[in-house]
Design a protein around this motif. Structure first.
Motif, PDB file in Angstrom:
ATOM      1  N   ASP A 146       4.176   6.125   4.152  1.00  0.00           N
ATOM      2  CA  ASP A 146       5.295   5.206   4.265  1.00  0.00           C
ATOM      3  C   ASP A 146       5.652   4.547   2.935  1.00  0.00           C
ATOM      4  N   TRP A 147       5.127   5.091   1.835  1.00  0.00           N
ATOM      5  CA  TRP A 147       5.373   4.484   0.534  1.00  0.00           C
ATOM      6  C   TRP A 147       6.809   4.729   0.100  1.00  0.00           C
ATOM      7  N   ASP A 184       5.958  -5.861   4.220  1.00  0.00           N
ATOM      8  CA  ASP A 184       5.591  -4.470   4.440  1.00  0.00           C
ATOM      9  C   ASP A 184       6.435  -3.531   3.571  1.00  0.00           C
ATOM     10  N   ASN A 185       5.770  -2.674   2.798  1.00  0.00           N
ATOM     11  CA  ASN A 185       6.416  -1.655   1.965  1.00  0.00           C
ATOM     12  C   ASN A 185       7.232  -2.218   0.809  1.00  0.00           C
ATOM     13  N   GLU A 186       6.958  -3.465   0.433  1.00  0.00           N
ATOM     14  CA  GLU A 186       7.600  -4.041  -0.761  1.00  0.00           C
ATOM     15  C   GLU A 186       6.529  -4.356  -1.798  1.00  0.00           C
ATOM     16  N   ASN A 187       6.891  -4.277  -3.067  1.00  0.00           N
ATOM     17  CA  ASN A 187       5.949  -4.599  -4.125  1.00  0.00           C
ATOM     18  C   ASN A 187       5.413  -6.014  -3.945  1.00  0.00           C
ATOM     19  N   PHE A 188       4.100  -6.166  -4.075  1.00  0.00           N
ATOM     20  CA  PHE A 188       3.429  -7.458  -3.888  1.00  0.00           C
ATOM     21  C   PHE A 188       3.902  -8.445  -4.941  1.00  0.00           C
ATOM     22  N   GLN A 235       1.494  -2.611  -3.213  1.00  0.00           N
ATOM     23  CA  GLN A 235       2.536  -2.964  -2.253  1.00  0.00           C
ATOM     24  C   GLN A 235       1.944  -3.672  -1.049  1.00  0.00           C
ATOM     25  N   GLY A 236       2.792  -4.503  -0.402  1.00  0.00           N
ATOM     26  CA  GLY A 236       2.406  -5.127   0.847  1.00  0.00           C
ATOM     27  C   GLY A 236       2.406  -4.107   1.968  1.00  0.00           C
ATOM     28  N   LYS A 237       1.502  -4.300   2.920  1.00  0.00           N
ATOM     29  CA  LYS A 237       1.430  -3.455   4.110  1.00  0.00           C
ATOM     30  C   LYS A 237       1.186  -4.338   5.327  1.00  0.00           C
ATOM     31  N   GLU A 238       1.649  -3.846   6.476  1.00  0.00           N
ATOM     32  CA  GLU A 238       1.448  -4.573   7.738  1.00  0.00           C
ATOM     33  C   GLU A 238       1.037  -3.589   8.809  1.00  0.00           C
TER      34      GLU A 238
END
Length: 488
Positions: A29-30, A67-71, A88-91
């Motif tokens: 999902d990247w 989710d899926n955005e750069n931290f 990246q953030g993940k959820e």
């Protein structure tokens, strides 16, 4: 410490087992450039500069992570040394964390994520801890944790060793606590850096995940127990019901015991003895709503409970919207029941009864979008693999700061374990209509417009995660009726 904390640790790393997991599909999902706010990519690791160190710090990644955005969280540095990727953030199942991977990257990845400044000298407990998970182990991938210090204008790196961390034999995406890492050999201001280096291309790298960062506190002193799974609360007449209960335990003593009270006669519970249990049975042929069912997870005389009801109802008919409150008609306590909103605190969510798309008499009003946010609803059941489904979102731009709407669908089919199920040939967002082909809805300023797509539920799909995302500077807008329905 957050309720969704996903960790387990023993005194010996060889006995380490993680009881909760992230989504096994996260690697797929990247998104290289999803239009988010981005992080602090500087190209070098430099901790020399103005910083106000703290003597105690806890960050569970539940706020500010998308989710899926750069931290991109204040105090942290997200650094690209080479390549195009950063952390990246993940959820997954309501829990947020960060990860790095080079899977499907167009080049090798070398990146760091670095903690805020920490004052070891003033810390009551000179320790740090965090949770780590790995997936798809490849020996060529490098991952390390470092103490970073400013030494006469130069960043000094000291690698930490001797703590618990995942290995090649650890279950994919199972978080393990490092335990307390002794920092008494250091003084003054330090930073903790996580360094990732992976080979680009398909399936050439390990994925590494980070959660629950704690400095200055002893994380082993108390046993905590959490039920981390979301209950399955609906079942159709005469069909099989199954709910896998998952738990997370910090500082366990023996096995976690899982039991249930209030189960109707048609359900039973099986404790697997590994921190999970399965509630299953065949639903009756008449509609009903059960009484309260209470799940109890207990370890070392510490317990957590979860109470819910199960609605037994007739099968959904073709054309019937599977979403609850899909027209945003119910608005209570500043939110829309059945929907979960994103964690951008500045964004204003409200209900409108004036700007609506007929025949609906209500809509969702969204203003002051200063960063990435979303609204989502998860259907754990109701989807049948092989059937076609129409998915529609009505929207109305009041103002817009982008050439497009800055709004898009970002949704997935789900399997029985709540993991993402991709449609064939749609692992890449650009080929996935459920993710708006990695684009945005066309701009529709001053008028109602819709985004509609028809898709076939893939094999193993039983549920659906319906999510709409809005991005920074997208302007103000309204969202009308949202629906997913079996094609008539």
């Amino acid at each position: 410490m957050k309720k969704m904390r996903k960790l387990v640790w023993m005194l010996l790393a060889a006995t380490m087992v993680g009881f909760a997991a992230c989504s096994s599909d996260d690697d797929e999902d990247w998104v290289e450039t999803p239009g988010g706010d981005g992080g602090s990519a500087t190209g070098t690791v430099d901790v020399c500069g103005d910083a106000t160190p703290v003597s105690e710090y806890t960050f569970d990644f539940q706020t500010g992570v998308v989710d899926n955005e750069n931290f991109n969280v204040q105090g942290w540095k997200n650094v690209i040394v080479s390549g195009t990727r950063q952390f990246q953030g993940k959820e997954f199942d309501g829990n947020f964390y960060i990860q790095a991977t080079a899977h499907n990257a167009t080049s090798d990845v070398d990146c760091w994520v670095i903690s805020p400044a920490l004052n070891v000298s003033e810390a009551a407990n000179k320790v740090v801890s965090f949770d780590l998970a790995q997936a798809y182990w490849k020996e060529s991938t490098e991952f390390g944790v470092y103490v970073l210090q400013c030494d006469n204008g130069t960043t000094k790196e000291t690698k930490l060793t001797g703590f618990n961390m995942p290995t090649a034999s650890t279950t994919n995406y199972s978080f393990i606590s490092s335990g307390n890492i002794d920092l008494s050999a250091y003084s003054g201001t330090i930073f903790i850096g996580f360094h990732y280096k992976g080979t680009g291309g398909s399936q050439q790298s390990t994925t590494w995940c980070i959660d629950n960062f704690v400095f200055g506190k002893d994380v082993t002193a108390v046993t905590t127990v959490s039920i981390t799974s979301a209950a399955v609360t609906t079942v159709t007449l005469g069909s099989e019901y199954k709910y896998t209960v998952k738990t997370s335990v910090n500082n366990p003593s023996g096995n976690t015991e899982i039991s249930a009270t209030g189960l109707p006669a048609w359900l039973t519970i099986q404790d697997n003895g590994d921190g999970t249990a399965v509630i299953s049975g065949t639903a009756p042929s008449a509609e009903e709503t059960t009484g309260d069912i209470t799940i109890t997870a207990k370890n070392n005389n510490v317990s957590d409970t979860q109470t819910f009801k199960i609605e037994v109802k007739a099968p959904v008919q073709p054309g019937e919207n599977l979403l609850s409150n899909g027209d945003f008609a119910t608005f209570t306590d500043g939110g829309f029941p059945n929907w979960t909103k994103g964690n951008n605190e500045a964004t204003v969510w409200a209900q409108s009864t004036t700007t609506v798309h007929a025949p609906s008499t209500t809509s969702l009003s969204l203003t002051n979008v200063t960063g990435t946010t979303y609204i989502t609803q998860t259907l754990k059941t109701g989807i049948t693999a092989g059937k076609q489904y129409d998915i529609t979102v009505w929207y109305y731009n009041v103002t817009g700061g982008k050439n497009d709407s800055g709004l898009r669908l970002w949704s997935f089919f789900l399997d029985a374990n709540n993991g993402y199920v991709y449609m064939p040939d749609a692992n890449d967002a650009a080929a996935d209509p459920l993710r708006t082909n990695n684009k945005y809805f066309p701009k529709s300023e001053g008028a109602w417009s819709s985004y509609t797509t028809t898709v076939t539920a893939p094999e193993n799909a039983v549920g659906f995660k319906f999510e709409i995302r809005a991005y920074k500077n997208c302007g103000d807008f309204f969202i009308g009726e949202c629906s997913i329905a079996e094609k008539q």
